[in-house]
Design an enzyme around this catalytic site. Sequence first.
Site, PDB file in Angstrom:
ATOM      1  CG  HIS A 161      20.818  16.113 -80.417  1.00 20.29           C
ATOM      2  ND1 HIS A 161      20.828  14.769 -80.714  1.00 20.29           N
ATOM      3  CD2 HIS A 161      21.982  16.359 -79.761  1.00 20.29           C
ATOM      4  CE1 HIS A 161      21.949  14.233 -80.259  1.00 20.29           C
ATOM      5  NE2 HIS A 161      22.667  15.167 -79.667  1.00 20.29           N
ATOM      6  CB  CYS A 248      20.331  10.826 -86.008  1.00 21.05           C
ATOM      7  SG  CYS A 248      19.135  11.828 -85.172  1.00 21.05           S
TER       8      CYS A 248
HETATM    9  C1  CIR Z   1      22.193   9.432 -78.037  1.00 23.17           C
HETATM   10  O1  CIR Z   1      21.566   9.610 -76.987  1.00 23.17           O
HETATM   11  O2  CIR Z   1      23.245  10.021 -78.273  1.00 23.17           O
HETATM   12  C2  CIR Z   1      21.628   8.475 -79.051  1.00 23.17           C
HETATM   13  N1  CIR Z   1      20.938   7.437 -78.390  1.00 23.17           N
HETATM   14  C3  CIR Z   1      20.710   9.177 -80.029  1.00 23.17           C
HETATM   15  C4  CIR Z   1      21.409  10.171 -80.899  1.00 23.17           C
HETATM   16  C5  CIR Z   1      20.500  10.763 -81.911  1.00 23.17           C
HETATM   17  N2  CIR Z   1      21.180  11.692 -82.728  1.00 23.17           N
HETATM   18  C6  CIR Z   1      20.684  12.844 -83.135  1.00 23.17           C
HETATM   19  O3  CIR Z   1      19.599  13.236 -82.736  1.00 23.17           O
HETATM   20  N3  CIR Z   1      21.442  13.594 -83.925  1.00 23.17           N
END
Ligand code: CIR
Length: 262
Positions: A161, A248
Amino acid sequence: MPTVAITRGVSPGIGACELGFLEREPIDVDRARAQHAAYESVLEGLGCRIFRLEAEAGLPDSVFVEDTAVVLDEVAIITRPGAASRRPETGAVAAVLGRYRPLLHIVAPATLDGGDVLRTGRRLYVGRTARSNEAGIAQLRELVRAYGYEVRPVAVRDCLHLKSAVSAVSASALLLDPTHVDPADFGDHEVLEIPDGESGAANALLLGESVLIPTGCPATRDMLAAMGMDVVEVDNRELAKAEGGLTCCSLIVATGEREHAV
Ligand code: CIR
């Protein structure tokens, strides 16, 4: 100003999380829960009221609430996450956010993850990633235009991200990893490049006058502290195996005095 931090318990199914750039390794759910609870305590200590949603066994990534919404002063935008497995996460978050903001929605075929949206003032930088497509960026632009926000797409290389690579550490300064984003894209901000070997620190969470960074980034800690910032280190190592960082795991909502009728 009163502030709510929306969080969600760590799913017992976190081991089946989505992964973009990391090799899968076992995640100790109990340890992840303990670290997540400590994170919530830090937020509480900094003045947030925690609104914790229930853990969801069938939604492995649901602890990463940031991706389900973009909270602005006037409205909240409920996203349509890029990973199909994550789309059912939005309902419970929308039910809570609706108390605090009118809701707008990203709809198919658009996809957008909140982790790709970095707000500075009235500008929203949006990462072009595997999770956020051009239609998502265009819909966001239309939805927020009426509120005076400008949307600026940004290229992101080799990370999940935008906010894995750049985050705000004060009203004017950004902490950035130049291996993943181009500092020139953020030219009218003060850009602090993360010290070598501390890539994880680029995802920092600014809360009031305090900046949360992951443990294990001493050079970043010292750099920010030397600039007079109140730096708080938080151990996020277990959820980092699921590619989750400190931004997150919460949605920070300045609530003022009023709540909207649900
Ligand atoms: C994903 O791949 O969507 C989750 N394992 C990690 C999401 C992390 N979120 C973020 O960086 N905002």
